[in-house]
Design an enzyme around this catalytic site. Structure first.
Site, PDB file in Angstrom:
ATOM      1  CB  SER A 288      -0.942  -0.041   1.215  1.00  0.00           C
ATOM      2  OG  SER A 288      -1.873   0.986   1.155  1.00  0.00           O
TER       3      SER A 288
ATOM      4  CG  ASP B 157      -5.712  -2.788  -4.321  1.00  0.00           C
ATOM      5  OD1 ASP B 157      -6.513  -1.945  -3.884  1.00  0.00           O
ATOM      6  OD2 ASP B 157      -4.506  -2.809  -4.006  1.00  0.00           O
TER       7      ASP B 157
ATOM      8  CG  HIS C 164      -5.429  -2.078  -0.298  1.00  0.00           C
ATOM      9  ND1 HIS C 164      -4.549  -1.769  -1.317  1.00  0.00           N
ATOM     10  CD2 HIS C 164      -5.065  -1.299   0.750  1.00  0.00           C
ATOM     11  CE1 HIS C 164      -3.718  -0.840  -0.899  1.00  0.00           C
ATOM     12  NE2 HIS C 164      -4.001  -0.541   0.351  1.00  0.00           N
TER      13      HIS C 164
END
Ligand code: CA
Length: 580
Positions: free
Chosen positions: A216, A472, A509
């Site tokens: 991330s 994601d 994610h």
């Protein structure tokens, strides 16, 4: 075989006790000197730091045992086993910033007694501002437990200290040009160099190999390291890289606006986050999932609930399946309303300006769209638990950190929602690329890492392993693939020697979703760096939260796809091969 079992009996008791004490000491020869060396680090490093402003807050020896970790929104407080190690907390470049804020770059190191000769730099997450635990959690044992010296950092602002209710709370750092740069990339080499100095002082030698691992925002940092500071790292793992963070924040507002079109007009009040969370139902998501599977599941040779051939799973292919499932007049189950389908198509096409020019990227069609890890960002969980993360995390970041000049927003969710709903994206997009008003760099220059120029990494023999969930909802795998295409165009195949991309079908994610999503990135990266074994595939397993716990699959180096060989156990990776 002759034994010496009777040996102790022939030795006087006192002498035996003495021998035992010596033997015990020999088993841990360095413990006492290491503890002393640890606690003397502030003195031994004084005057020797690469950055003269560096100061240690503490250096203490921690015996093997369980550390009590504080909780966070995703995990309650818990104990975690650690080996004996030296824990160091320090800071550098303390300074007075704008709006009366006092900033510093704080770092956290754990140097294990039994060292494997390697350094592991942990990427951050979200808007950072947390020191991090310097443990290096991954697929198996923590990096610290494996013997890595581990570093984490807060990237130059402290959520506990740097908060101003009148200036976006903890995002007040977005109003300070240097703090923005530190958040994007500039803190990374400073902390890497401080960690290297501490490692040399503690072990008497430098690390043989250095690694950077993040997901991330941490994935963005990994990309920034690969593009700007490659000389410092041998191996870099970038997961779900937020390499276009400011553009992704535009997509978050676009998503909110698109789904808000579905909300009924409420007399006397604007829509709220509960309304947004109800814009699509679980039944709607199941219809979308069925449409995607009907269109794309078998493209990889097997209808198994995994769409491995994501490149061919285009909107053109999915649209007829969605069309077939549109509700007819009077029908309300096992179908999707036309308005909902239109809103979803608008989201999946990515944000655009008024002329239709793309502002970020399209999104990949994947059955993981129907998972909690997708909707919790885009619209929120059922009953707005959690509220849409696109709104509560994305709106203020776009206003305060990713645009110049920064704009303070009230931090309450309703204000954030109203801000996103009122945005003219075509007008706000240029502010991502704008300098000025005390900002010598744009947000895009400081807080993105999307360059295909990896010459530095290539020249020094470094390796970059990128992985990204196909489902994601925050950073689009299509953006990462588009970046990879640019890399490929630049190096014309030679990139396979130093950068590889592994899309993970079904994964949301950094985790979650119907995916074979458990894999050991660090082990693969270490083998590539230290044994020269470039990974053609990563062995992966589906976890307990998936429809098929224990299922294994190869994750394939892009553009290869895991294809069924037509025979063999469909639950087992051996029945699949990576082919284009
Ligand atoms: Ca399939």
């Amino acid at each position: 075989m002759k034994t010496n079992a009777s040996f102790p009996k022939k030795i006087p008791l006192l002498l035996w006790a003495l021998l035992a004490a010596v033997a015990a000491h020999a088993a841990e020869p360095a413990a006492a000197p290491q503890a002393a060396k640890c606690e003397a680090l502030a003195g031994s490093l004084a005057g020797h730091w690469p950055d003269a402003s560096t100061q240690l807050a503490s250096a203490r020896w921690i015996e093997a045992g369980a550390l009590q970790m504080p909780g966070n929104p995703w995990q309650p407080p818990h104990g975690i086993a650690v080996p004996a190690h030296c824990e160091v907390v320090g800071q550098l470049q303390e300074r007075e910033g704008t709006l009366g804020q006092r900033y510093a770059i704080r770092f956290h190191l754990r140097l294990p007694a039994t060292w494997n000769g390697r350094f592991y730099f942990m990427g951050g997450g979200g808007s950072n501002g947390e020191l991090g635990d310097a443990l290096g959690a991954g697929a198996g044992a923590t990096a610290l437990d494996q013997g890595f010296a581990v570093a984490s950092q807060d990237s130059g602002h402290d959520n506990a200290r740097n908060a101003d209710p009148a200036h976006a709370g903890q995002l007040v750092f977005g109003f300070d040009a240097q703090a923005r740069a530190n958040y994007g990339h500039a803190s990374l080499p400073l902390v890497a160099d401080a960690a290297a100095a501490a490692i040399r002082a503690f072990y008497g030698e430098p690390a043989r190999h250095s690694y950077f691992v993040g997901c991330s925002k941490g994935g963005e940092e990994a990309m920034a390291v690969a593009q700007r500071y490659a000389s410092r790292f041998d191996g870099i793992a970038a997961g779900a890289p937020g390499m276009s963070l400011p553009r992704a924040a535009l997509a978050e507002a676009w998503d909110t606006q698109s789904f808000a079109r579905l909300l009924p007009a409420h007399a006397g009040r604007p829509p709220d986050l509960s309304d947004l969370a109800g814009s699509l139902t679980e039944a709607d998501f199941q219809v979308v999932r069925e449409s995607v599977l009907a269109a794309c599941d078998a493209l990889d040779g097997l209808a198994d609930g995994i769409v491995a051939d994501t490149a061919r799973c285009s909107t053109r292919r999915v649209l007829p399946e969605l069309d077939r499932r549109q509700c007819h007049a009077g029908q309300s189950t096992d179908c999707i309303a036309t308005s909902k389908m239109d809103a979803l198509l608008r989201v999946m096409g990515g944000p655009r300006d008024a002329r239709g020019k793309p502002l970020y990227a399209e999104w990949a069609w994947d059955p993981g769209i129907a998972a909690m890890g997708w909707r919790s960002w885009k619209i929120g969980g059922p009953g707005a638990q959690p509220p849409a993360l696109n709104v509560v995390l994305g709106a203020a970041s776009l206003a305060s950190v990713f645009t110049t000049p920064p704009t303070p927003l009230a931090a309450d969710p309703q204000s954030l929602l109203q801000y996103q709903l009122g945005l003219d994206l075509g007008r706000v997009a240029p502010a991502i690329y704008a300098r000025g008003d005390g900002f010598p760099h744009s947000a895009w220059e400081d807080i993105s890492a999307r360059s295909p120029d990896l010459d530095g990494l290539r020249a020094r023999g470094g390796k970059l392993l990128v992985w990204h969930g196909v489902a994601d909802p925050v950073f689009s795998v299509r953006d990462t693939i588009a970046w990879w295409d640019e890399v490929h165009a630049r190096y014309r195949g030679a990139e396979q020697g130093f950068v590889r991309l592994f899309p993970v079908p079904g994964l949301n994610h950094c985790g979650g979703g119907p995916a074979a999503g458990d894999f050991d990135v660090l082990a693969a990266l270490v083998r590539w760096v230290e044994q020269g074994e470039a990974p053609a595939q990563l062995p992966a397993q589906a976890g307990q939260g998936t429809p098929w716990p224990g299922r294994t699959r190869p994750l394939c180096a892009w553009p290869a796809v895991a294809r069924y060989n037509g025979q063999g156990d469909i639950e087992h990776a051996a029945s699949f091969e990576c082919r284009n």
